[in-house]
Write a protein that holds these residues in place. Structure first.
Motif, short mmCIF file in Angstrom:
data_model
loop_
_atom_site.label_atom_id
_atom_site.label_comp_id
_atom_site.label_asym_id
_atom_site.label_seq_id
_atom_site.Cartn_x
_atom_site.Cartn_y
_atom_site.Cartn_z
N SER A 1 -4.32 -11.66 -28.52
CA SER A 1 -3.18 -12.34 -29.12
C SER A 1 -2.25 -12.88 -28.03
CB SER A 1 -2.40 -11.41 -30.05
OG SER A 1 -1.83 -10.33 -29.33
N PHE A 2 -1.44 -13.85 -28.42
CA PHE A 2 -0.48 -14.45 -27.49
C PHE A 2 0.69 -15.01 -28.30
CE2 PHE A 2 -3.40 -17.69 -28.90
CZ PHE A 2 -2.63 -18.84 -29.07
N THR A 3 1.80 -15.25 -27.59
CA THR A 3 3.00 -15.77 -28.24
C THR A 3 3.37 -17.12 -27.61
OG1 THR A 3 3.85 -13.58 -28.79
CG2 THR A 3 5.46 -15.35 -28.64
N LEU A 4 3.77 -18.07 -28.45
CA LEU A 4 4.29 -19.37 -28.00
C LEU A 4 5.76 -19.47 -28.38
CD1 LEU A 4 1.45 -21.88 -29.00
CD2 LEU A 4 1.80 -20.72 -26.81
N SER A 5 6.57 -19.97 -27.42
CA SER A 5 8.01 -20.11 -27.65
C SER A 5 8.47 -21.46 -27.11
CB SER A 5 8.79 -19.00 -26.95
OG SER A 5 8.32 -17.73 -27.33
N PRO A 6 9.38 -22.15 -27.83
CA PRO A 6 9.91 -23.42 -27.32
C PRO A 6 10.90 -23.17 -26.17
CG PRO A 6 11.00 -22.82 -29.35
CD PRO A 6 9.95 -21.80 -29.15
N LEU A 7 11.03 -24.16 -25.29
CA LEU A 7 11.96 -24.05 -24.17
C LEU A 7 13.03 -25.15 -24.31
CD1 LEU A 7 9.49 -23.41 -21.19
CD2 LEU A 7 10.92 -21.73 -22.39
N ASN A 8 14.16 -24.78 -24.88
CA ASN A 8 15.35 -25.66 -24.94
C ASN A 8 15.12 -26.96 -25.70
OD1 ASN A 8 16.75 -23.81 -23.29
ND2 ASN A 8 15.78 -24.73 -21.48
N TYR B 1 7.51 -31.69 -26.25
CA TYR B 1 8.48 -30.67 -25.86
C TYR B 1 7.83 -29.63 -24.93
CZ TYR B 1 6.06 -28.21 -29.64
OH TYR B 1 5.10 -27.65 -30.43
N ASP B 2 8.67 -28.92 -24.20
CA ASP B 2 8.20 -27.84 -23.34
C ASP B 2 8.09 -26.54 -24.14
OD1 ASP B 2 7.90 -29.16 -20.85
OD2 ASP B 2 10.09 -29.18 -20.63
N PHE B 3 7.12 -25.75 -23.79
CA PHE B 3 6.94 -24.44 -24.44
C PHE B 3 6.34 -23.46 -23.44
CE2 PHE B 3 2.89 -26.53 -24.80
CZ PHE B 3 1.96 -25.51 -24.65
N ALA B 4 6.50 -22.20 -23.71
CA ALA B 4 5.96 -21.15 -22.84
C ALA B 4 4.97 -20.30 -23.61
CB ALA B 4 7.09 -20.27 -22.30
N ILE B 5 3.97 -19.83 -22.91
CA ILE B 5 3.04 -18.86 -23.46
C ILE B 5 3.39 -17.51 -22.85
CG2 ILE B 5 1.27 -19.24 -21.70
CD1 ILE B 5 -0.82 -18.85 -23.96
N SER B 6 3.37 -16.46 -23.64
CA SER B 6 3.76 -15.15 -23.13
C SER B 6 3.10 -14.05 -23.95
CB SER B 6 5.29 -14.98 -23.19
OG SER B 6 5.74 -15.02 -24.54
N ASP B 7 3.35 -12.83 -23.49
CA ASP B 7 2.91 -11.63 -24.21
C ASP B 7 1.44 -11.67 -24.60
OD1 ASP B 7 3.35 -9.08 -25.20
OD2 ASP B 7 3.81 -9.80 -27.23
N MET B 8 0.60 -12.14 -23.69
CA MET B 8 -0.85 -12.06 -23.94
C MET B 8 -1.26 -10.59 -23.90
SD MET B 8 -2.69 -15.25 -22.03
CE MET B 8 -1.64 -15.31 -20.58
N GLN B 9 -2.11 -10.21 -24.82
CA GLN B 9 -2.57 -8.83 -24.86
C GLN B 9 -3.87 -8.73 -25.64
OE1 GLN B 9 0.91 -7.06 -26.79
NE2 GLN B 9 -0.25 -6.87 -28.68
#
Length: 545
Positions: free
Chosen positions: A103-110, A181-189
């Motif tokens: 799994s992974f999480t996507l979040s927008p950046l500003n 738009y810019d986005f970040a990927i995080s919390d891969m597990q």
């Protein structure tokens, strides 16, 4: 009136023929109970959340396994802090092999997300699997076994879990459709799953580091394959095979010692045996219990040996007694194909069964079939004695004696000291191994045969760790203990030297690209039949520790 009488007569005749018209199901009365016991003993899966360690590059290196190696670049946190659009493509290293759900999480950046995002993920057990293009696909198995997924994320922020259970160490992530738009990927597990929980004690401090490493990787291999059944491979084929079960249960007896999974698998195989009473070589426990309708001769035999070993390890006489009838039924195979001269009718058996022994093209299997039949008969007779049922198979000792004499007379060449068939003079490891494990060869003959292999041209070598397991056992059985230790270190240690953190389905020290399926990325790089070093190391400490 005549017509009515004639109709009644015909119906009566048809009713009398029904038992012969309908195929007899030998174990119809037992199947429901066996399936219930399989379910009752099915192990529970344990989940552990695993996080990636770092980003890596996978670079060409002709000295590396399959021509590719992993080179660390930056810590994983560095990826999470910036827009993924700056990377577009990364390779993530979890640092160890795992089986589970990514799994992974996507979040927008500003900025406000106004479009979906599309990625391509490739999950690989080894670097070459990540680096090698999958298409055009040349393999002999379904392309869908390869672990690549295209995922479109419609809503951001979002946490996405890949529905498919995966087996991997490396994850390649490629941005296919870039939003404005810019986005970040995080919390891969990865939510890693296994039913293995009872890890064995560490080896003594005096044990060499090489043996410690082999023991650890062997445990990891078995752990990853211990799911709700003993799977042959968590990437592929994700099912229970009798041949793998035999080796896994032995390894389990000397490591995790979780006998419920062995018991469940034994009952499942019995419940899903064919209507003729013969075992299906492989069965599934998902989505429902069902069999493959594949019949593999020596695998049917190895059920009996597994059941005997289970009884020895657990003292569970109730289960062994319950399953004795299906074990005894497998002896019909030996009785069917045994000829008056004491040899198995290999030509007929080969036409009517899949006879395996190893993934090795051109391997001639007549001598090995004779050996494994004797091996099975002797082990089944031991099982019968433990259950006080030897009178039910009292013919076995005389049958074994006749078969051993016939094998020695027809297969052994006193000049070369090697065993081969009269119809086909091929010299193979498989033939020598099974003449030794069956007791056809004396101790001196066994040692001579194994030593002669190195000096003989055109020898057919093992193609997989499956047959190599039996090679190590044959060395031990004939007293070549130093050679057994060296062979184990060279073979399984060789995989570790090439980067293995679990042991592979197919391995040839001289050919990194070997594949039974014509495409090495489809190979399983965590495979059950490769897990037995832990068995050897812990059962024979005087040799290996």
């Amino acid at each position: 009136m005549i017509t009515v009488k004639r109709t009644v007569l015909v119906l009566t005749l048809l009713m009398s023929l029904i038992p012969t018209l309908i195929a007899q199901d030998f174990f119809a009365a037992q199947r429901k109970d066996w399936l219930l016991k399989a379910e009752q003993n099915k192990p529970k899966l344990q989940s552990t959340v695993k996080k990636p360690k770092q980003l890596v590059d996978i670079v060409k290196d002709q000295s590396a396994y399959q021509g590719w190696k992993s080179v660390p670049t930056v810590p994983i946190d560095s990826l999470y802090k910036v827009s993924f659009k700056k990377h577009k493509e990364v390779i993530v290293d979890f640092g160890e092999h795992m089986t589970g759900y990514f799994s992974f999480t996507l979040s927008p950046l500003n900025q406000i997300p106004d479009a979906p995002v599309r990625f391509k993920f490739i999950f690989g057990e080894v670097p070459g699997e990540i680096a090698t293009p999958f298409d055009p696909y040349p393999g002999g198995l379904s392309r869908a076994w390869l672990q690549d997924e295209v995922i479109t994320v419609m809503e951001i922020p979002s946490t996405v879990t890949v529905s498919r259970r995966l087996a991997f160490r490396y994850v390649k992530i490629e941005l296919l459709a870039t939003p404005s738009y810019d986005f970040a990927i995080s919390d891969m597990q990865c939510r890693a799953v296994t039913s293995a929980i009872n890890f064995p004690e560490a080896l003594p401090n005096s044990t060499s580091q090489t043996i410690r490493d082999i023991d650890k990787v062997s445990q990891n291999t078995l752990k990853e394959c211990m799911q709700t059944v003993y799977e042959d491979g968590p990437k592929r084929d994700q099912r229970l095979w009798i041949g793998d079960l035999y080796l896994q249960s032995m390894a389990n007896n000397y490591s995790f010692q979780q006998y419920d999974i062995t018991k469940s698998c034994l009952y499942l195989l019995a419940a899903l045996s064919g209507e003729n009473g013969m075992f299906n070589a492989t069965v599934f426990d998902k989505p429902t219990y069902h069999a493959s309708n594949q019949y593999l001769l020596e695998y049917a035999f190895l059920f009996n040996v597994t059941l005997k070993d289970y009884l020895l390890a657990t003292g569970d006489k109730s289960t062994a007694d319950d399953l004795w009838i299906v074990a005894k039924k497998q002896l019909d195979i030996a009785n069917k194909y045994l000829q008056n001269d004491g040899l198995m009718d290999f030509r007929r058996a080969e036409q009517e069964w899949w006879i395996f022994f190893d993934w090795k093209e051109g391997l001639y299997k007549e001598v090995a079939l004779q050996g494994v039949t004797i091996f099975t008969l002797e082990n089944t007779y031991e099982l019968a004695k433990m259950l006080n049922k030897e009178n039910e198979v009292k013919y076995i000792p005389a049958m074994v004696k006749k078969m051993k004499q016939a094998a020695h007379k027809n297969f052994y060449d006193k000049k070369t000291g090697l065993f081969s068939a009269e119809r086909n003079k091929q010299i193979s490891y498989a033939s020598q191994i099974w003449m030794i494990l069956s007791g056809v060869a004396t101790k001196n003959e066994a040692q001579r045969a194994l030593k002669a292999l190195d000096a003989t041209e055109n020898v057919v070598y093992p193609g997989t760790p499956y047959l190599y397991h039996y090679y190590i056992q044959s060395l031990i059985d004939c007293g070549m203990e130093t050679e057994a230790k060296n062979a184990l270190i060279d073979f399984w240690g060789g995989m570790i030297d090439k980067g293995a953190d679990t042991f592979w389905e197919a391995y040839d020290p001289k050919d990194d690209y070997i594949s039974p399926y014509n495409f090495f990325p489809i190979n399983s790089y965590c495979h059950a039949w490769s897990c037995t070093p832990v068995y050897f190391i812990r059962k024979y400490p005087a040799i290996f520790q």
